[in-house]
Design an enzyme around this catalytic site. Structure first.
Site, short mmCIF file in Angstrom:
data_model
loop_
_atom_site.label_atom_id
_atom_site.label_comp_id
_atom_site.label_asym_id
_atom_site.label_seq_id
_atom_site.Cartn_x
_atom_site.Cartn_y
_atom_site.Cartn_z
N ILE A 54 0.84 -1.20 0.00
CA ILE A 54 0.00 0.00 0.00
C ILE A 54 0.87 1.25 0.00
CG2 ILE A 54 -1.91 1.16 1.17
CD1 ILE A 54 -2.40 -1.79 0.20
N GLU A 55 1.95 1.19 0.75
CA GLU A 55 2.81 2.36 0.89
C GLU A 55 3.63 2.66 -0.36
OE1 GLU A 55 3.22 4.67 3.11
OE2 GLU A 55 1.87 3.94 4.66
#
Length: 549
Positions: free
Chosen positions: A124-125
């Site tokens: 996600i990051e």
């Protein structure tokens, strides 16, 4: 060896700049790596890995077994599942990148008793891009901003950025997440605070309490990015649990270490370290993305990450290497000394000197500023590796300071246009590379004609399909210890061909990008044009367009 203390000054306190995969065969017996100390002080960190017959062979199965978080009752989860399902190439690239780091992260997550959903957070990051860089100046697979990174012990200086150090940043991220979980008592709120800030979550909770409202993740008022943050993670979890349901295929990842740690006390060029390990430069940088410069400089010792099957090769070759390990040194300009004078002193172009030291067009040399300059006045003696890093799904490329280049000496009768035509580049590119303010040239003048640079790119809000460019290393081969025959996992790539476009009256960077269906920042990168520089009618612009067929 060119590595004495007088070559490099003390570590600079300047702020850092923005900055492949190999298959391994299944191990039938436990892997035991013995420590060995080399002549130059390189030591292989002791690692013992015992593979139990009861443990999953595939790392994905191990991750699935460690899921403990409850499903999130939000339609946003399915929205993100659909987003990933419609981008199978993006998911494939993200999974391929994760193979380098995911085993280590899962190990550390399990040691702390955390749910293995935490191990998926870099998807996600950063999509597991180790050099991802955001508009908020967050960096690395865990996307630490400078202040938070320093708070959790991640060193950041002229030479090194611990936010991109895979093992150090993983430790820091898990420390931070554990602190947030202890603070809020909920992994959903811990993730929200990791994205939004603990103070913001605390204020949102206090606001709901004052109004007599629930204080769970779904009940809080938060910005769209944070509102989508946990649903996106839950979507990835759902895909890992059942990729077939989303029409996706997750490549198997062996449930064993991908890399080993090697400690060295020797300052060494990044390119030389890669050669000693018997691996492509891009592969080495993917495991060691924390180094801001083309030389690994430090006080004491540094830990390098190498594929398990390359660690002994590196140690053996390092012991037997009888050539200089470094080709750069530190230099502090005299008061009032300008950058062009420094460039002449060390026989390097102004453009490359700025690139190596992250000096932008408008920067002036500060008093006491440390510069990295060639150790040899003969630039040909500096090892250049003609490697181009894969372009990731991002924008705003920021160079890693290792590049290949071609320099041309102007002859009588040469013009900027004739030189550009002969070398099949644009005159605009030559002007930009050499900081030329006019088309005037003088006989004997040295011009940088072509320069390929490893790039890191910040992760964009909407991802685009990357282009993988490869080239053959031009450096002479050196006889090294034998390596195994592990084949690299090829990243998905798109074939592109070089085209040229002549700028017309009324053209802008944006209009050309729209006409050829490419990104504006790509045009800037292909032509080494700074963000504020405009185009002049008659300029030839290099474009990398998809090949037909």
């Amino acid at each position: 060896m060119a590595n004495a203390d007088d070559v490099f000054g003390a570590d600079s306190s300047e702020q850092p700049v923005k900055q492949a995969l190999a298959e391994t065969s299944d191990a039938e017996t436990p892997l035991l790596l013995q420590p060995s100390t080399g002549l130059l002080g390189s030591q292989l960190k002791k690692a013992r890995v015992v593979v139990s017959l009861d443990e999953p062979v595939d790392l994905w199965d191990r991750i699935r077994d460690g899921f403990t978080m409850e499903e999130l009752d939000s339609p946003l989860v399915q929205n993100h599942v659909a987003w990933y399902a419609n981008r199978p190439d993006y998911v494939k690239r993200m999974v391929e990148r994760s193979q380098l780091y995911l085993y280590h992260i899962v190990e550390e997550v399990e040691k702390r008793g955390m749910p293995t959903e935490v191990a998926l957070l870099p998807m996600i990051e950063s999509a597991f891009n180790p050099k991802a860089y955001s508009t908020s100046h967050a960096s690395g697979i865990w996307q630490f901003i400078p202040s938070t990174g320093k708070h959790f012990g991640l060193e950041q200086n002229f030479w090194y950025d611990g936010r991109r150090d895979v093992t150090a940043a993983t430790d820091a991220a898990l420390d931070y997440l554990q602190k947030l979980h202890d603070m809020f008592g909920s992994w959903e709120l811990a993730f929200a605070a990791y994205n939004w800030g603990e103070g913001s979550v605390q204020r949102a909770i206090a606001k709901n309490r004052k109004m007599g409202l629930p204080t769970d993740y779904l009940s809080l008022t938060m910005p769209p990015e944070t509102r989508n943050y946990v649903p996106k993670l839950m979507a990835v979890k759902q895909i890992v649990m059942n990729p077939e349901a989303a029409g996706l295929d997750l490549a198997s990842i062996p449930n064993r270490p991908y890399f080993a740690s090697v400690t060295t006390t020797q300052r060494i060029d990044v390119a030389v370290a890669a050669r000693l390990a018997g691996m492509p430069l891009h592969d080495f940088v993917s495991l060691n993305p924390a180094y801001n410069r083309p030389v690994i400089n430090f006080k004491g010792s540094r830990t390098l990450l190498l594929p398990v099957d390359k660690a002994d090769t590196f140690s053996s070759n390092l012991e037997n290497y009888d050539k200089p390990l470094v080709s750069w040194k530190s230099y502090t300009p005299a008061r009032g000394e300008k950058i062009d004078k420094v460039a002449r002193r060390f026989s390097i172009s102004v453009a490359r000197l700025k690139e190596i030291n992250s000096i932008t067009k408008h920067n002036k040399l500060a008093a006491g500023q440390t510069l990295l300059v060639p150790l040899s006045h003969n630039e040909a003696a500096i090892p250049d590796f003609d490697e181009v890093a894969q372009a990731s799904e991002a924008e705003d490329a920021a160079p890693l300071r290792v590049s290949s280049r071609f320099v041309y000496a102007v002859k009588k009768g040469d013009t900027l246009v004739s030189i550009a035509k002969h070398h099949k580049v644009s005159a605009l590119q030559i002007k930009s590379l050499n900081n030329l303010k006019s088309n005037r040239l003088s006989s004997g003048q040295k011009l940088v004609i072509r320069q390929e640079t490893l790039t890191s790119r910040k992760l964009a809000a909407v991802q685009v399909q990357p282009v993988k460019q490869t080239a053959i290393a031009k450096a002479k081969t050196v006889k090294f210890a034998a390596t195994n025959n592990a084949k690299p996992v090829k990243l998905a790539s798109a074939k592109r061909s070089q085209r040229y476009y002549t700028v017309r009256h009324g053209d802008t960077m944006a209009s050309i990008a729209k006409q050829f269906n490419v990104a504006t920042n790509d045009i800037q990168r292909w032509n080494n044009i700074s963000g504020k520089r405009g185009l002049t009618p008659g300029d030839k612009v290099t474009l990398m367009l998809p090949s037909k067929g």
